[in-house]
Design a protein around this motif. Structure first.
Motif, PDB file in Angstrom:
ATOM      1  N   GLY A  62       0.802  -1.220   0.000  1.00  0.00           N
ATOM      2  CA  GLY A  62       0.000   0.000   0.000  1.00  0.00           C
ATOM      3  C   GLY A  62       0.831   1.264   0.000  1.00  0.00           C
ATOM      4  N   THR A  63       2.162   1.126   0.085  1.00  0.00           N
ATOM      5  CA  THR A  63       3.020   2.311   0.179  1.00  0.00           C
ATOM      6  C   THR A  63       3.300   2.907  -1.191  1.00  0.00           C
ATOM      7  OG1 THR A  63       5.016   0.936   0.081  1.00  0.00           O
ATOM      8  CG2 THR A  63       4.167   1.498   2.260  1.00  0.00           C
ATOM      9  N   ASP A  64       3.498   4.219  -1.196  1.00  0.00           N
ATOM     10  CA  ASP A  64       3.946   4.919  -2.391  1.00  0.00           C
ATOM     11  C   ASP A  64       5.458   4.921  -2.358  1.00  0.00           C
ATOM     12  OD1 ASP A  64       4.591   6.595  -4.438  1.00  0.00           O
ATOM     13  OD2 ASP A  64       3.523   8.348  -3.679  1.00  0.00           O
ATOM     14  N   LYS A  65       6.063   4.136  -3.213  1.00  0.00           N
ATOM     15  CA  LYS A  65       7.509   3.935  -3.145  1.00  0.00           C
ATOM     16  C   LYS A  65       8.308   5.108  -3.714  1.00  0.00           C
ATOM     17  CE  LYS A  65       7.034  -1.082  -3.260  1.00  0.00           C
ATOM     18  NZ  LYS A  65       5.575  -1.043  -3.087  1.00  0.00           N
ATOM     19  N   GLU A 125       0.720   4.741  -9.228  1.00  0.00           N
ATOM     20  CA  GLU A 125      -0.222   3.938  -8.449  1.00  0.00           C
ATOM     21  C   GLU A 125      -1.075   3.064  -9.358  1.00  0.00           C
ATOM     22  OE1 GLU A 125      -3.893   4.249  -5.229  1.00  0.00           O
ATOM     23  OE2 GLU A 125      -2.801   6.070  -5.780  1.00  0.00           O
ATOM     24  N   ARG A 180      -7.291   4.667   3.104  1.00  0.00           N
ATOM     25  CA  ARG A 180      -6.253   5.593   2.646  1.00  0.00           C
ATOM     26  C   ARG A 180      -5.894   6.559   3.774  1.00  0.00           C
ATOM     27  NH1 ARG A 180      -3.621   6.116  -2.472  1.00  0.00           N
ATOM     28  NH2 ARG A 180      -5.604   5.389  -3.333  1.00  0.00           N
ATOM     29  N   SER A 182       4.015   3.903   7.207  1.00  0.00           N
ATOM     30  CA  SER A 182       3.142   4.437   6.163  1.00  0.00           C
ATOM     31  C   SER A 182       3.045   5.952   6.268  1.00  0.00           C
ATOM     32  CB  SER A 182       1.745   3.819   6.272  1.00  0.00           C
ATOM     33  OG  SER A 182       1.796   2.421   6.061  1.00  0.00           O
ATOM     34  N   LYS A 183       2.848   6.590   5.122  1.00  0.00           N
ATOM     35  CA  LYS A 183       2.835   8.044   5.066  1.00  0.00           C
ATOM     36  C   LYS A 183       1.509   8.548   4.489  1.00  0.00           C
ATOM     37  CE  LYS A 183       7.877   8.454   4.544  1.00  0.00           C
ATOM     38  NZ  LYS A 183       8.118   7.030   4.807  1.00  0.00           N
ATOM     39  N   ASP A 218      -0.594   6.979   1.488  1.00  0.00           N
ATOM     40  CA  ASP A 218      -0.490   5.525   1.368  1.00  0.00           C
ATOM     41  C   ASP A 218      -1.811   4.856   1.708  1.00  0.00           C
ATOM     42  OD1 ASP A 218       2.153   5.782   0.714  1.00  0.00           O
ATOM     43  OD2 ASP A 218       2.928   5.188   2.674  1.00  0.00           O
ATOM     44  N   ARG A 219      -1.990   3.644   1.198  1.00  0.00           N
ATOM     45  CA  ARG A 219      -3.103   2.787   1.633  1.00  0.00           C
ATOM     46  C   ARG A 219      -2.542   1.830   2.682  1.00  0.00           C
ATOM     47  NH1 ARG A 219      -5.644  -0.610  -2.343  1.00  0.00           N
ATOM     48  NH2 ARG A 219      -3.519  -1.042  -3.003  1.00  0.00           N
TER      49      ARG A 219
END
Length: 446
Positions: free
Chosen positions: A47-50, A171, A386, A430-431, A434-435
């Motif tokens: 679920g993270t935005d890398k 995403e 989210r 998680s930030k 992120d999901r």
């Protein structure tokens, strides 16, 4: 003194989230198995935005410099910053019926106190009405981009817009790896930032790019950048078409359609909804809408979101589409009902173009609001919540504020003792944006 988070009062924000009941939180079964098998670590959960700090590709930066030619770089850069501030401060155009009503109210009131006995005094009266109207209602005007303003735009806006669109497209790619778009349509394409992002991810599959912008200067500059700043060079991408108007055919569809930072240029609600419907009808799979992360930008995104979802209600053959991101639901945005009245927005980090005359080329942040709509019924089984505000990391606990699949804003205080090691570590890493791979049961914890 009250502590603030990204410009929002933390005490006000906290009231917007459900904290009376402490819900049961369960880590996604597949994610839990992969974590236990060490397929990936919690900080790399799906679920993270890398993406981290996004940088415009060096080739594009070089092309932009060449495209400036003999323009005074320092002067253009200074004016570009002013243009950027102006665009971020814009409001939604007032409806014409409201403007007419307001003008009539002002005119009636001033006519009782001003002498209208001759033509000169009548002109003075009309000028007073116009001046008073401008002070009481937003004086919206469409942006007209000539050659110089196009240069301002590319210096002042291209880096953050590229970063924003690339994150959204990434995403889509991560969550739908089988999606290989063959065609791309961009309304309000500007200097081509959306195309830069699309070609970075799907260059091998996209065979047609259709770019629509009402400004010929914008189209010319976008074309020149793709030619490495030399109009005599053949561009590397294939089948890139620049137009100032929608294509005549309404039957041709495109795999991915985007409108980024363009809805503010449409004069009223009717024009916006007609444009959204046209874009939706031309969309084969994904429709992406992006605006500034201000309250005004969020309202425009939500207006379009609700309009498309309303088409589901009128459809007799089942859902015509659903929300892919950022929402995990198709219900009314809970942010509109929140006490703090703040927009649903997200943040991206980017490196500005290396044009700062003082050399202060440090990472910057940009707030944006967006929605990604996908054609057809929702078959995504991962309706993970989210994270819609910065995660608060504290001693032995992490606070996540999320939008859930039930259409609610939910705050969860994660601890290792209460939720387990893996969920806690996932939450802690998680930030904002992120999901989180969990399910939230509304039943109260025992």
């Amino acid at each position: 003194m009250m502590r603030t988070i990204c410009g929002f009062n933390s005490k006000i924000i906290r009231k917007s989230y459900s904290t009376v009941q402490k819900p049961i939180v369960t880590l996604d079964k597949k994610v839990a198995e992969d974590l236990e098998s060490e397929v990936f670590k919690p900080r790399h959960h799906p679920g993270t935005d890398k993406a981290k700090v996004v940088t415009v590709p060096p080739r594009i930066v070089s092309s932009i410099f060449k495209s400036l030619k003999d323009a005074p770089v320092k002067g253009v850069y200074r004016d570009a910053q002013a243009l950027n501030r102006y665009l971020k401060g814009r409001h939604i155009p007032p409806e014409q019926n409201l403007v007419k009503y307001k003008r009539q109210m002002i005119a009636d009131k001033l006519s009782q106190t001003m002498d209208l006995s001759d033509e000169k005094k009548q002109k003075k009266y009309d000028a007073k009405v116009d001046k008073t109207l401008k002070s009481q209602i937003y004086n919206w005007e469409p942006m007209v981009y000539d050659e110089y303003k196009a240069l301002q735009y590319v210096l002042g806006r291209s880096a953050q817009e590229y970063s924003t669109v690339l994150r959204i497209f990434t995403e889509i790619q991560n969550r739908d790896p089988t999606f290989k778009p063959r065609s791309y349509f961009d309304f309000g394409s500007g200097v081509g930032t959306g195309l830069w992002a699309a070609s970075k991810l799907w260059k091998d599959s996209i065979f047609e790019y259709f770019m629509v912008d009402s400004s010929r200067s914008m189209n010319d500059l976008a074309d020149l950048i793709l030619r490495d700043g030399d109009e005599n060079i053949q561009m590397e991408l294939r089948n890139v078409n620049f137009r100032q108007f929608f294509p005549a055919s309404i039957e041709t569809t495109y795999d991915i359609v985007i409108s980024a930072y363009s809805l503010f240029e449409l004069p009223d609600t009717q024009a916006r909804l007609e444009t959204i419907l046209s874009l939706w009808n031309r969309c084969e799979s994904y429709l992406v809408l992006v605006e500034n992360g201000t309250m005004a930008g969020f309202k425009l995104i939500n207006e379009a979101r609700d309009f498309i979802l309303h088409l589901n209600e009128k459809s007799e053959s089942g859902p015509v589409g659903h929300i892919f991101a950022p929402c995990a639901h198709n219900m009314t945005c809970p942010r509109l009902l929140a006490d703090d009245r703040s927009p649903c927005n997200f943040v991206t980090s980017y490196m500005p173009l290396p044009l700062d005359p003082e050399g202060a080329n440090l990472p910057q942040k940009e707030l944006y609001s967006y929605v990604v709509l996908k054609k057809g019924p929702n078959t995504d089984c991962d309706k993970w919540p989210r994270i819609v505000r910065p995660t608060l990391i504290r001693s032995k606990h992490a606070i996540c504020r999320m939008c859930t699949k039930d259409g609610n804003l939910q705050e969860v205080i994660f601890t290792q003792s209460k939720h387990g090691k893996l969920p806690y570590r996932c939450a802690r890493s998680s930030k904002w944006g992120d999901r989180l791979p969990i399910s939230i049961d509304a039943r109260t914890e025992i």
